[in-house]
Design a protein around this motif. Sequence first.
Motif, PDB file in Angstrom:
ATOM      1  N   SER A  88       0.831  -1.209   0.000  1.00  0.00           N
ATOM      2  CA  SER A  88       0.000   0.000   0.000  1.00  0.00           C
ATOM      3  C   SER A  88       0.861   1.253   0.000  1.00  0.00           C
ATOM      4  N   LEU A  89       1.960   1.232   0.762  1.00  0.00           N
ATOM      5  CA  LEU A  89       2.868   2.385   0.801  1.00  0.00           C
ATOM      6  C   LEU A  89       3.480   2.634  -0.572  1.00  0.00           C
ATOM      7  N   LEU A  90       3.860   1.561  -1.262  1.00  0.00           N
ATOM      8  CA  LEU A  90       4.439   1.694  -2.593  1.00  0.00           C
ATOM      9  C   LEU A  90       3.481   2.407  -3.539  1.00  0.00           C
ATOM     10  N   LEU A  91       2.216   2.001  -3.519  1.00  0.00           N
ATOM     11  CA  LEU A  91       1.235   2.611  -4.419  1.00  0.00           C
ATOM     12  C   LEU A  91       0.940   4.050  -4.007  1.00  0.00           C
ATOM     13  N   ALA A  92       0.903   4.305  -2.692  1.00  0.00           N
ATOM     14  CA  ALA A  92       0.638   5.659  -2.212  1.00  0.00           C
ATOM     15  C   ALA A  92       1.761   6.616  -2.601  1.00  0.00           C
ATOM     16  N   VAL A  93       3.011   6.149  -2.572  1.00  0.00           N
ATOM     17  CA  VAL A  93       4.157   7.008  -2.886  1.00  0.00           C
ATOM     18  C   VAL A  93       4.320   7.180  -4.390  1.00  0.00           C
ATOM     19  N   ARG A  94       4.264   6.078  -5.133  1.00  0.00           N
ATOM     20  CA  ARG A  94       4.471   6.146  -6.577  1.00  0.00           C
ATOM     21  C   ARG A  94       3.275   6.743  -7.300  1.00  0.00           C
ATOM     22  N   GLY A  95       2.080   6.401  -6.843  1.00  0.00           N
ATOM     23  CA  GLY A  95       0.886   6.918  -7.486  1.00  0.00           C
ATOM     24  C   GLY A  95       0.475   6.138  -8.715  1.00  0.00           C
ATOM     25  N   ARG A  96       1.390   5.399  -9.290  1.00  0.00           N
ATOM     26  CA  ARG A  96       1.078   4.640 -10.498  1.00  0.00           C
ATOM     27  C   ARG A  96       2.112   3.537 -10.680  1.00  0.00           C
ATOM     28  N   VAL A  97       1.666   2.359 -11.042  1.00  0.00           N
ATOM     29  CA  VAL A  97       2.555   1.243 -11.389  1.00  0.00           C
ATOM     30  C   VAL A  97       2.344   0.941 -12.873  1.00  0.00           C
ATOM     31  N   PRO A  98       3.386   1.012 -13.693  1.00  0.00           N
ATOM     32  CA  PRO A  98       3.217   0.726 -15.132  1.00  0.00           C
ATOM     33  C   PRO A  98       2.763  -0.710 -15.370  1.00  0.00           C
ATOM     34  N   HIS A  99       2.060  -0.909 -16.483  1.00  0.00           N
ATOM     35  CA  HIS A  99       1.603  -2.241 -16.887  1.00  0.00           C
ATOM     36  C   HIS A  99       0.793  -2.903 -15.766  1.00  0.00           C
ATOM     37  N   ALA A 100      -0.188  -2.183 -15.260  1.00  0.00           N
ATOM     38  CA  ALA A 100      -0.946  -2.639 -14.093  1.00  0.00           C
ATOM     39  C   ALA A 100      -1.576  -4.009 -14.318  1.00  0.00           C
ATOM     40  N   GLY A 101      -2.152  -4.239 -15.494  1.00  0.00           N
ATOM     41  CA  GLY A 101      -2.801  -5.521 -15.764  1.00  0.00           C
ATOM     42  C   GLY A 101      -1.827  -6.682 -15.691  1.00  0.00           C
ATOM     43  N   ARG A 102      -0.654  -6.509 -16.307  1.00  0.00           N
ATOM     44  CA  ARG A 102       0.348  -7.575 -16.267  1.00  0.00           C
ATOM     45  C   ARG A 102       0.872  -7.779 -14.851  1.00  0.00           C
ATOM     46  N   VAL A 103       1.068  -6.690 -14.134  1.00  0.00           N
ATOM     47  CA  VAL A 103       1.562  -6.804 -12.751  1.00  0.00           C
ATOM     48  C   VAL A 103       0.549  -7.546 -11.889  1.00  0.00           C
ATOM     49  N   ILE A 104      -0.744  -7.260 -12.084  1.00  0.00           N
ATOM     50  CA  ILE A 104      -1.786  -7.981 -11.349  1.00  0.00           C
ATOM     51  C   ILE A 104      -1.682  -9.475 -11.616  1.00  0.00           C
ATOM     52  N   ALA A 105      -1.591  -9.849 -12.891  1.00  0.00           N
ATOM     53  CA  ALA A 105      -1.521 -11.274 -13.246  1.00  0.00           C
ATOM     54  C   ALA A 105      -0.306 -11.939 -12.604  1.00  0.00           C
TER      55      ALA A 105
END
Length: 417
Positions: A285-302
């Motif tokens: 959660s901290l990573l997402l709060a600080v970065r604000g965006r993770v590239p290739h979200a769909g692939r990262v989810i998978a």
Amino acid sequence: MTTSSVTPAAVPTAARPAHRDGNVLRWLAAYTASMVGDNVYWITLSWAAVQSGTPAQAGLVTAVSALPRALLMLAGGVVADRFGPRRIVIGSDAVRCAAVLGAAALLHLTSPGLWPLTALALVFGTVDAVFMPAVGALPARITRTDQLARVHGMRGMAIRFAGVTGAPLGGLGVALGGAAAAFGLAGLLIALSVPLLLGVRVRELPADGSATAGGTARRDLVAGLRHIRRHRVLAPLLLTIALGDLGFVGPLNVGLTLLADERGWGAPGMGWVLAGFGVGAGAASLLLAVRGRVPHAGRVIACTVLAGSVAIGALAYVPGVLAAVGVALLVGLLTGLSGALCGALLQTLTDPAYLGRVTAVAGLVSLGLAPLGMPLSAAAIGAWGTGPVFVAGAVVCGLGGVVALAVRDLRRAELPG
């Protein structure tokens, strides 16, 4: 209760990140206070129920909330979209506060037994059916689309903070003043959210697609379900979330307790394993709060769902507590990141006018269907042992990753940046 929705121009549109936006921070403070109060309430309810009846009766009291929540969740999504999530969250917190403070006064004056506690749990479950969809729909109304992922990470951190602090505060309240004092503390914490929410500004939505007073609730619900079915990403995304929850909840809730008992880790060992999971999920959660965006979200989810499912299966076969803590930290990090990204995609891809109804569908899966896996997991462990059940849960969870990989539009989904 009234609310004042404002136009989009009234919500800050400057390039200010969510963690520096006063409007978002007021919402976050309100949400955190409400969640901490919620955790204090649950600890106190469990303790008071055990003191007033048998363990079986106490279990029934704490389970009473689940039925109205499951039955009314979809209708709650319609209510949130029709009347506005801010209004519903404020009203829900006010009702929950009044109910808990009423229970505190009753316990202070007399020893009422199980029936008032059962009634309190029933009220909470009913209110939660509208509160939870409204909570899910509110972030899209208080910030820009490109900040929703960061807001979702901040929300995840608030949930972890509430989980860490709520139980000790509830225990302290019970130790110092009994259930009445602890319920009073829970009510005051929930009440703190109301004035904070009154200061939160929200966007108005266009009439198209919203749940309006002119239509019936049934028509609004059908429109929300149709919105999910026709969307190229939402339907497979919700299936990924459902499979992940179904595979995760049983092994990691009931299964972990039985695994700790089987391996002789005891309560302290189980506590360390749970702490490892919490640290990993909090870091995600901290990573997402600080970065604000993770590239290739769909692939990262998978990828994170698949890797997390392997870690869930491995947890039943680690040799000792230290290794279990490490695997649990990995499980928390991977499932926490996939869960946060799923939630962020859900927020950004759903038309805001439908967010209450879409959140209700996701909540129905997580809070209505997934808990059914707990008694099934306990029975299966009794028949076949912990290892096969953890592996079966990992397989179900991994199917969610397979769906995310197989559906092209979900695999290619991106968060706005």
